[in-house]
Write a protein that holds these residues in place. Sequence first.
Motif, short mmCIF file in Angstrom:
data_model
loop_
_atom_site.label_atom_id
_atom_site.label_comp_id
_atom_site.label_asym_id
_atom_site.label_seq_id
_atom_site.Cartn_x
_atom_site.Cartn_y
_atom_site.Cartn_z
N VAL A 1 0.81 -1.06 -0.03
CA VAL A 1 0.07 -0.08 0.05
C VAL A 1 0.69 1.23 -0.03
CG1 VAL A 1 -1.56 1.34 1.24
CG2 VAL A 1 -1.81 -1.12 0.99
N LEU A 2 1.80 1.32 0.79
CA LEU A 2 2.84 2.57 0.81
C LEU A 2 3.57 2.66 -0.55
CD1 LEU A 2 4.12 4.64 2.58
CD2 LEU A 2 5.78 2.74 3.49
N GLU A 3 3.92 1.72 -1.11
CA GLU A 3 4.63 1.69 -2.35
C GLU A 3 3.85 2.20 -3.46
OE1 GLU A 3 8.33 -1.07 -1.80
OE2 GLU A 3 6.75 -1.84 -2.76
N GLU A 4 2.61 1.93 -3.25
CA GLU A 4 1.55 2.24 -4.33
C GLU A 4 1.15 3.97 -4.33
OE1 GLU A 4 -1.78 -0.15 -3.57
OE2 GLU A 4 -0.90 -1.95 -4.87
N ALA A 5 1.16 4.18 -2.82
CA ALA A 5 0.92 5.58 -2.75
C ALA A 5 2.25 6.32 -2.98
CB ALA A 5 0.84 5.91 -1.05
N ILE A 6 3.57 5.84 -2.86
CA ILE A 6 4.64 6.47 -3.22
C ILE A 6 4.60 6.72 -4.70
CG2 ILE A 6 7.11 6.45 -3.52
CD1 ILE A 6 7.20 5.18 -0.59
N GLY A 7 4.16 5.52 -5.55
CA GLY A 7 4.18 5.40 -7.12
C GLY A 7 3.20 6.65 -7.25
N ALA A 8 1.96 6.66 -6.83
CA ALA A 8 0.91 7.83 -7.38
C ALA A 8 1.60 9.02 -7.12
CB ALA A 8 -0.33 7.37 -6.28
N GLN A 9 2.51 9.41 -6.04
CA GLN A 9 3.06 10.66 -5.78
C GLN A 9 4.14 10.95 -6.78
OE1 GLN A 9 6.43 10.55 -4.18
NE2 GLN A 9 6.64 12.91 -4.83
N THR A 10 4.82 9.87 -7.08
CA THR A 10 5.75 10.18 -8.33
C THR A 10 5.08 10.50 -9.60
OG1 THR A 10 7.22 8.37 -7.25
CG2 THR A 10 7.71 8.89 -9.63
N GLU A 11 4.04 9.66 -10.01
CA GLU A 11 3.22 10.17 -11.24
C GLU A 11 2.75 11.52 -11.14
OE1 GLU A 11 0.31 7.03 -11.45
OE2 GLU A 11 1.77 5.56 -11.66
N SER A 12 2.47 11.94 -10.05
CA SER A 12 1.82 13.51 -10.16
C SER A 12 3.02 14.64 -9.98
CB SER A 12 1.05 13.56 -8.63
OG SER A 12 1.85 13.51 -7.65
N VAL A 13 4.11 14.28 -10.54
CA VAL A 13 5.22 15.27 -10.49
C VAL A 13 4.91 16.03 -11.78
CG1 VAL A 13 7.97 15.54 -10.69
CG2 VAL A 13 6.86 13.74 -9.27
N VAL A 14 5.21 17.15 -11.58
CA VAL A 14 5.19 18.38 -12.74
C VAL A 14 5.64 17.69 -14.04
CG1 VAL A 14 5.56 20.58 -13.61
CG2 VAL A 14 4.81 20.19 -11.17
N SER A 15 4.88 17.81 -15.13
CA SER A 15 5.61 17.27 -16.57
C SER A 15 5.33 18.37 -17.69
CB SER A 15 4.88 15.97 -16.99
OG SER A 15 3.73 16.25 -17.14
N ASP A 16 5.99 18.35 -18.58
CA ASP A 16 5.83 19.22 -19.54
C ASP A 16 4.30 19.41 -20.26
OD1 ASP A 16 8.94 18.72 -21.32
OD2 ASP A 16 8.32 19.93 -19.26
N ASN A 17 3.77 18.15 -20.08
CA ASN A 17 2.36 17.98 -20.80
C ASN A 17 1.20 18.50 -19.57
OD1 ASN A 17 3.34 16.84 -23.24
ND2 ASN A 17 3.40 14.68 -22.03
N THR A 18 1.61 18.22 -18.25
CA THR A 18 0.69 18.81 -17.21
C THR A 18 1.17 19.69 -16.22
OG1 THR A 18 1.35 16.66 -15.98
CG2 THR A 18 -0.82 16.45 -17.62
N PRO A 19 1.33 20.92 -16.68
CA PRO A 19 1.94 21.77 -15.78
C PRO A 19 1.15 22.31 -14.54
CG PRO A 19 1.08 23.08 -17.66
CD PRO A 19 0.93 21.52 -17.91
N CYS A 20 -0.35 21.91 -14.50
CA CYS A 20 -0.92 22.16 -13.32
C CYS A 20 -0.70 21.29 -12.16
CB CYS A 20 -2.22 22.44 -13.77
SG CYS A 20 -3.28 20.90 -14.38
N ARG A 21 0.00 20.00 -12.60
CA ARG A 21 0.16 18.87 -11.73
C ARG A 21 1.27 19.39 -10.69
NH1 ARG A 21 -1.82 13.91 -13.36
NH2 ARG A 21 -1.14 13.15 -11.36
#
Length: 499
Positions: free
Chosen positions: A435-455
């Motif tokens: 569960v903890l690693e899934e949460a960390i993975g979800a957090q990693t996916e939400s890092v700012v990217s060029d395509n989604t500047p609002c994240r």
Amino acid sequence: MCELYCKKDTLALRRKHIGPSCKVFFAADPIKIVRAQRQYMFDEKGEQYLDCINNVAHVGHCHPEVLKAALKQMELLNTNSRFLHDNIVEYAKRLSATLPEKLSVCYFTNSGSEANDLALRLARQFRGHQDVITLDHAYHGHLSSLIEISPYKFGKGKDVKKEFVHVAPTPDTYRGKYREDHADPASAYADEVKKIIEEAHESGRKIAAFIAESMQSCGGQIIPPAGYFQKVAEYVHQAEGVFIADEVQVGFGRVGKHFWSFQMHGEDFVPDIVTMGKPMGNGHPVACVVTTKEIAEAFSSSGMEYFNTYGGNPVSSAIGLAVLDVIENEDLQENATRVGNYLTELLNKQKAKHSLIGDIRGFGLFIGIDLVKDPQRRTPATAEAQHVIYKMKEKRVLLSADGPHRNVLKIKPPMCFTEEDAKFMVDQLDEILTVLEEAIGAQTESVVSDNTPCRTKMPKETRLELLSEGAPDQKENPSQKRNGLRTDKHSLLSKRLKT
């Protein structure tokens, strides 16, 4: 359950009358324990917890043979050791029989701290030297003389290192100065001690002792590399100092194959002084220093009598003898080997599965799980470790975290710990880490990217709060899962965190 106060009142009275520096386990949500049996503890509501913390209740909480021995002797006599009594000499004889031949003289005390303090006195009297070499992150007790040689403590407070104290690097081959890829880490770490001795001599100082736990506990379950103690002992003896092996946490068969942890280092290594405590009385306060005849005679030559009112009293000795009997009669050393090997095997499978697990180390029923944020950089996962032990508590498994970064999960249960207990503990840990690693993975996916500047990146605190919101009901006892009484919420929680 028999209680004087409700939990709320007990906590309030503790805050009022017990010193604020006296901490409790799980301070944010402490457990009120009212009874225990073997490897299980029970709170005021009757909830059962699997105890993976208490190496003090060595042969199991409230062992009937230990209780019987205590009661039988208390009904007859308890007095100090200035009167002749068979128990103290029988206990000394039995303890000496477990040690190398030259370690044959015993001094009984009431705690590991008292034992280590006395060991320093013996060492300093032996040659008249004063200086002590200790390991970084070491902890040897709460007396002033021991805080001075415990970087684990003085490194955190306002105290500064005394001039007569010398700190050598912890022989940690996972995160230390010399790691597993070094050609000879044992010699490299031992040479650090040699260098300390040489620098001390250049300053006109003389080494009385080198002191170390045979396996460092509070320092993070550190196992010294093979050959390290032999080399250190050689350098210390050349300096006319003595080697003190602190077995307070790790003795009495806990490592399985050997009765004493220092024996893992080979028959060619024998310390000059061995200290022991915690497990000796299975919860009753008793401890001991064992040394050579030569060191004991030097101590006696000072002209000062050594007397400890309660050390080696008939009741304490009877309890100590009963503990030795239980270890032998229930073959707890073999159990530590068998269950420890099984537990290590299970944990190594978890290491292959979970990136949060950086290292599994230990022997028998003394094991550390080093949690890391980055397996390559070995960055300590301190917040994650604290999160894990609280989640394990909710699943009715008691663990603690220690080490200089408080990221190492410590496993040191009563020696009656079973393979079923090991499997249950690891299953709960697997679930929490998943569960903890899934949460960390979800957090990693939400890092700012060029395509989604609002994240934006989710803060660590928010991430752990999110996990807490999805925690199981604290009234639910996962230990009942084996009886088919537990409702599994894990799959729903996992899905919630994935979205």
